[in-house]
Design a protein around this motif. Structure first.
Motif, PDB file in Angstrom:
ATOM      1  N   ASP A  14       2.679   2.125  37.875  1.00  0.00           N
ATOM      2  CA  ASP A  14       1.462   1.305  37.781  1.00  0.00           C
ATOM      3  C   ASP A  14       0.838   1.424  36.392  1.00  0.00           C
ATOM      4  O   ASP A  14       0.465   0.438  35.764  1.00  0.00           O
ATOM      5  CB  ASP A  14       0.420   1.737  38.828  1.00  0.00           C
ATOM      6  N   GLN A  15       0.749   2.663  35.930  1.00  0.00           N
ATOM      7  CA  GLN A  15       0.143   2.929  34.627  1.00  0.00           C
ATOM      8  C   GLN A  15       0.944   2.244  33.513  1.00  0.00           C
ATOM      9  O   GLN A  15       0.382   1.569  32.653  1.00  0.00           O
ATOM     10  CB  GLN A  15       0.101   4.451  34.387  1.00  0.00           C
ATOM     11  N   VAL A  56       3.073  -0.262  33.642  1.00  0.00           N
ATOM     12  CA  VAL A  56       3.010  -1.724  33.685  1.00  0.00           C
ATOM     13  C   VAL A  56       1.672  -2.202  33.110  1.00  0.00           C
ATOM     14  O   VAL A  56       1.612  -3.165  32.348  1.00  0.00           O
ATOM     15  CB  VAL A  56       3.223  -2.245  35.124  1.00  0.00           C
ATOM     16  N   ALA A  57       0.603  -1.487  33.434  1.00  0.00           N
ATOM     17  CA  ALA A  57      -0.709  -1.877  32.913  1.00  0.00           C
ATOM     18  C   ALA A  57      -0.762  -1.777  31.389  1.00  0.00           C
ATOM     19  O   ALA A  57      -1.491  -2.509  30.730  1.00  0.00           O
ATOM     20  CB  ALA A  57      -1.799  -1.005  33.531  1.00  0.00           C
TER      21      ALA A  57
END
Lengths: 247, 638, 258
Positions: free
Chosen positions: B125-126, B128-129
């Motif tokens: 998640d991190q 991709v952000a």
């Protein structure tokens, strides 16, 4: 205005100015070339060469909204300003670039992608600017060149000038230089303005080749034709040119 | 040496959350007063520095390269695991925990491994952000592939350069913080010592690699993210500059060094071509998804691989491990490659190589599919060897790749020295005796993004900030010692070069402390290493001075530490009288030649305490417990 | 194989340098270029001559540290490779090889073949990121990304920051580097909120570092070991012009009162 100022301040912006002014000048060249080709259109029923009619149109264009001759002056000023901006930006960028690469490689450089026209832009451009001075003196202001200059008698002036092999060679030569300048310049402006991409690249490259070759052919056809005797002598009954009718 | 792992009192699945909830915090207004030094800018270092700075801590970050982005995490190829279960194949935190624990041959701390599995999904998640361009499926969803040692598809990837993309993500966060003033970045500065004042780590001494100047830097805590020590073998898949100096110096100042003998030999590397060779190049393990590994059945078969019919090919991994086939864990694959080569079945000019063949995969799946998966790896192989894997099988051989051992840390990633933290490959924490593919980046980023930013606050909140600066005499002492070492090296003016001595050390380590070890060989290494060390300190030649950019001097300093560290590695390998994961003691194997653990006597972390250069180090044990996952013999056959 | 090497030697940034000639003998064709340099350095050390300083680290073409202009071409004669991926089999026995450092005002020589490329880092620091803190984030599959977009972003993101583009450019321009960095984030949905601010900041930093301007030669593309396309330069130009001429000048101005 601050946006234009910001644009001018940045190196990419200056490049964009070079591209936009370049495309204005390309537009002018196309117009100029289209008009010039009217030398091959013969004469009107009254015996006035079509090219002279066109020259007259350039002055009467916009009348009566604009005063006589002003539209032509607007075009001239736009082109002149473009030219000046084009040259100033290019000179500034060239100086910036020299500072960015102060030390050269000892080993001779083998260019891989940079074409000769691309590397010669500054030289081809300088030749065109010098030529432009001469060209204006010969065919717009008059007084330079061997033939007597008559305002408005485009056909006659051309005919007179291009009986001399020196001028023919000069014009054909410089047209080739312009063609080479445009070969890189026309493609380059799309890249600079961000309109080039791999899908279009091939077409844009072809377009710039077509433009370079086309401009060269269109413009050099005129001196060659006059010199080779393909073209008729200027008619003696030209209405507006009293000096000619005296001959 | 006190070894309290500080494992929270809670069921394993609630441990991290409970711990977070009960941690001491530093308030946002106080954070800028606390200064933290981070050594190294790989995935762990860059993510730790940027995360702490974003919270408000005053961070100083150091790397010996010219840019943080060059740290060797950049070279990780294959991918990063996360138990997202996007493939609907039953993946879960437990399963990732299970795979990692089993892959590590039950020699890691359960609590840490569980936390790693738990945080794995947050990392994706991190990343991709941050704009990491992971591979996507046609519908725009994240793509996955499988990787060695597991039965689910949970690996996220960016072509063959996942490490570069993840590091660029972490370094972009670091760049953001440098710009914002939260991080002061020091490039081309190498840490030469850590400064301990009243038992707490309070700063470091560095050498400016351009000017040669020694500098002291004080801080409230020091985080080492300095990577692993595979270059002790001279030839490894690590970058030329990777070294043990930061962790070894910390060890000499009192930090426990855990499991130094655990180092992973990666099965898919390009074989050595000559004496001059400076490094080994890894081919991503993902190649084993479609490539079939084989050797000729007949010893010293010199036929070209295309002339050897199928019946005369020995697909040894598929035959020996029918369930996992070519996807057995790294240690198993490496050991088997060594065995077949020892039996004379090896291929290539040196006889040290096995084939990795894509012919069948290309036939079954087509050029497009194989190309989309491996084209850049194929190109890379062709660039190095001049042979194309499209036409002829690759030749591969194992090479030292990753070190599971490292500084001992507790659940908070702090060493036994208060204020000295270790993250990423520099610590020992999560991989036990063997690391599974695509899990090193996972650990580095879990440590850096999610663990250290919290645990450091828990530590810092217990102390006043800024109560020590570089005027403390301990800094002057450490600088003097560092300068003394450099001057001594420069003054020897002997006749042997650093490269030649390093090659010699590497050969000793590869022969005696490599893929397979035995007591006799290890004892021999323990006598040979001091002999090389002696020659180093008496017959080394370094040209130039210390007050300039001097790469020979840099290398010499790193080798000096390897020459001490390698001995500890052999001692640890000797003391661990069992086989576990990558540590294969020939004396301890099953009838089928598999690693045989001795859980009775070796279910512990070996933590070594430095006792001065002339004394033998002292070993302490951190016992390991296996509650969430009971001990079992590792089995990749059925 | 035997070679004659002409190598740039320079003590530090403030001293003049020059080419020195060295001969290396008995080099295996399977030896990499940097291993050949290692051998030279070992032999120089044996002769008590200071070895040639050069940058290298990963030696597998990804860290971007190695940086040599070999016979006038950054990273040597082979396309799509870094210096460390160059092998002596790519040369002829007896060749004379000239080795020089990257040349650009923004990359001053530190020593011998080592240059200071920190200008690249400062371009990144100016805006080469998505502003995002560490911590819980939304589910990434909530924002689908077309695979072709992700691939194109990766085509740009595969830049290793070696600086060969600058070394190859007769104007010492860093357009390819900056545009690759700008495009990587500019193509992805995550990079959209800061897209135009980013291109402004990074381009201004690039210019402040003293890099030259683009003349669309495409020499950078030819020298790039990752073969990054100049299409990204066009893309950056477009974003830059758009944000300079059309978009709000100070998008954050509206946030001041908050």
């Amino acid at each position: 205005m601050s946006r234009l100022g910001n644009l001018y301040q940045s190196v990419i912006g200056k490049k964009a100015i070079v591209a936009v002014t370049g495309s204005i000048m390309i537009g002018f060249l196309l117009l100029h070339g289209w008009g010039n080709l009217k030398v091959f259109s013969g004469a009107t029923a009254a015996g006035v060469p079509e090219v002279d009619v066109y020259a007259d149109f350039l002055r009467t264009m916009g009348v009566p909204i604009l005063p006589y001759g002003s539209a032509l002056w607007i075009i001239r000023i736009v082109v002149l300003v473009s030219l000046i901006l084009h040259v100033i930006c290019v000179v500034q960028l060239a100086r910036h670039n020299r500072k960015a690469r102060p030390v050269h490689y000892k080993h001779a450089r083998n260019f891989e992608e940079a074409t000769l026209p691309a590397r010669a832009m500054i030289y081809t451009g300088s030749i065109v600017v010098l030529f432009l001075g001469f060209h204006l003196a010969q065919f717009t202001v008059g007084g330079v060149g061997s033939a007597p200059f008559v305002q408005g008698d485009v056909y006659g002036n051309l005919y007179g000038a291009f009986q001399h092999p020196v001028y023919v060679a000069l014009y054909v030569g410089v047209m080739a230089v312009i063609g080479i300048h445009l070969y890189h310049g026309a493609w380059s402006l799309f890249q600079t303005l961000g309109w080039d991409n791999p899908d279009r690249n091939k077409s844009l490259r072809m377009l710039s080749v077509a433009l370079g070759v086309g401009i060269f052919l269109a413009f050099s056809a005129i001196p060659i034709s006059f010199f080779s005797g393909e073209m008729n002598k200027p008619s003696l009954q030209h209405a507006d040119t009293s000096s000619r009718s005296n001959k | 040496m006190e070894l309290d792992a500080k494992i929270p009192e809670a069921p394993i699945e609630d441990m991290w959350n409970t711990h977070k909830e009960h941690m001491r915090l530093v308030g946002p207004r106080n954070r800028p007063h606390y200064k933290v030094i981070v050594v190294g800018t790989g995935l762990a270092g860059a993510s730790a520095a940027s995360s702490m700075a974003a919270m408000g801590y005053h961070v100083e970050s150091f790397c010996f390269q010219d840019s943080p982005r060059r740290a060797h995490s950049i070279a990780a190829q294959g991918g990063i695991n996360a138990s997202k279960d996007y493939r609907n194949d039953g993946d879960s935190t437990y399963r990732l925990f299970y795979d990692t624990q089993k892959g590590g041959d039950y020699r890691s701390r359960e609590a840490n491994v569980w936390r790693l599995a738990e945080l794995s999904t947050d990392i994706i998640d991190q990343a991709v952000a941050q704009g990491v361009p992971f591979a996507r499926e046609y519908g725009g969803m994240l793509a996955n592939r499988s990787f060695g040692g597991v039965l689910v598809e949970r690996t996220f990837y960016c072509r063959g350069e996942t490490g570069q993309q993840l590091l660029l993500g972490a370094c972009s966060a670091l760049a953001n913080q440098i710009h914002a003033g939260g991080v002061i970045m020091h490039t081309r500065k190498e840490m030469l010592d850590v400064v301990i004042i009243e038992g707490r780590a309070r700063g470091i001494v560095t050498r400016d690699l351009v000017t040669g100047a020694l500098e002291s830097h004080a801080a409230d805590a020091v985080v080492l993210a300095s990577g692993g020590y595979s270059n002790v073998y001279y030839l490894s898949t690590n970058a030329k500059g990777c070294n043990v100096t930061a962790t070894w110096r910390a060890h000499k100042r009192g930090a426990g060094f855990a499991n130094p003998c655990y180092n992973q030999i990666h099965p898919t590397c390009i074989p050595v071509s000559g004496e001059y060779q400076s490094k080994l190049t890894l081919m991503s393990e993902s190649l084993r998804n479609d490539g079939r590994i084989w050797v000729p059945r007949q010893a010293s078969d010199k036929r070209s691989p295309s002339d050897i019919p199928d019946a005369e090919r020995y697909y040894y991994l598929e035959e020996r491990y029918p369930r996992f086939g070519n996807l057995v864990p790294r240690d198993v694959a490496s050991r088997n490659a060594k065995e077949v080569c020892d039996d004379g079945l090896g291929v290539g000019p040196s006889g040290l190589g096995v084939y990795l063949d894509f012919k069948d995969a290309i036939q079954d799946k087509g050029d497009d599919v194989i190309g989309s998966r491996y084209e850049n790896l194929f190109e890379m192989y062709e660039k190095i060897t001049g042979e194309s894997p499209w036409n002829t099988p690759m030749r591969i051989f194992p090479a030292p790749h990753y070190t599971m051992g490292g500084l001992w840390v507790d659940y908070n990633l702090m060493s036994n020295l208060p204020g000295l933290f270790a993250v990423g490959e520099a610590n020992f924490s999560d991989h036990g005796a063997n690391r599974l593919g695509a899990s090193s980046m996972m650990q580095c980023l879990a440590d850096g993004y999610f663990i250290i930013p919290l645990t450091i606050g828990d530590y810092l909140s217990r102390y006043e900030y800024g109560d020590v600066d570089t005027s403390h005499p301990a800094f002057a002492d450490a600088e003097r010692e560092a300068k003394g070492r450099l001057d001594r090296m420069l003054s020897i003016q002997g006749s042997e070069t650093v490269e030649s001595l390093h090659r010699e050390l590497g050969r000793v380590m590869w022969d005696h402390c490599g893929i397979a070890r035995n007591a006799e060989g290890l004892k021999e290494a323990i006598t040979k290493i001091p002999e090389i060390r002696d020659r180093f300190w008496n017959n080394l030649r370094i040209t130039g001075s210390g007050a300039q950019l001097n790469q020979t001097l840099e290398h010499a300093g790193r080798l000096a530490d390897f020459l001490e560290f390698s001995e500890l590695m052999c001692r640890d390998a000797l003391a661990r009288n069992e086989s576990a994961g990558c540590h294969f003691r020939e004396e301890h194997q099953t009838k089928e030649g598999e690693a045989k653990r001795d859980d009775q006597n070796f279910s512990h972390v070996s933590v070594w305490e430095h006792q001065g250069t002339d004394n033998e180090p002292l070993m302490h044990k951190e016992p390991l417990s296996f509650e969430a996952l009971p001990l079992a013999q590792r089995n990749y056959k059925t | 194989m035997n070679f004659t090497l002409r190598i740039w030697r320079q003590t530090d940034a403030n001293t003049d340098g020059d080419l020195e000639t060295y001969k290396v003998q008995d080099i295996e064709p399977t030896c990499s270029f940097l291993e050949m340099m290692d051998i030279l350095n070992e032999r120089l050390t044996e002769r008590n001559v200071e070895p040639v300083a050069f940058d290298s680290d990963c030696r597998e073409g990804i860290c971007g540290m190695c940086s040599m202009v070999i016979n006038g071409k950054p990273h040597g004669p082979k396309d799509g490779t870094t210096t460390c991926q160059l092998y002596m089999r790519h040369f002829e026995d007896g060749d004379e090889i000239t080795i020089e450092p990257w040349r650009s005002a923004a990359f001053p020589v530190t020593r011998d073949l080592i240059v200071d490329r920190s200008a690249f880092d400062r371009i990144m620091q100016a805006g080469g990121y998505v502003t995002v803190h560490s911590g819980p984030k939304p589910e990434p599959n909530a924002i689908p990304i077309e695979p072709s977009i992700a691939e194109e972003a990766l085509d740009a993101a595969c830049c290793i920051g070696c600086g060969a583009c600058v070394a190859a450019c007769p104007n010492g321009a860093a357009m390819l580097y900056t545009s690759a960095k700008v495009s990587h984030l500019g193509l992805l949905p995550q990079g959209q909120p800061e897209r135009f601010e980013r291109v402004q900041k990074m381009v201004h930093q690039m210019e402040a570092e003293g890099f030259g301007s683009c003349r669309n030669y495409a020499e950078c593309e030819a020298a790039c070991p990752k073969e990054i396309s100049i299409k990204f330069i066009g893309r950056m130009n477009r974003d830059f012009l758009k944000s300079t001429l059309i978009l709000p000048n100070n998008p954050r101005g509206k946030m001041d009162s908050q």
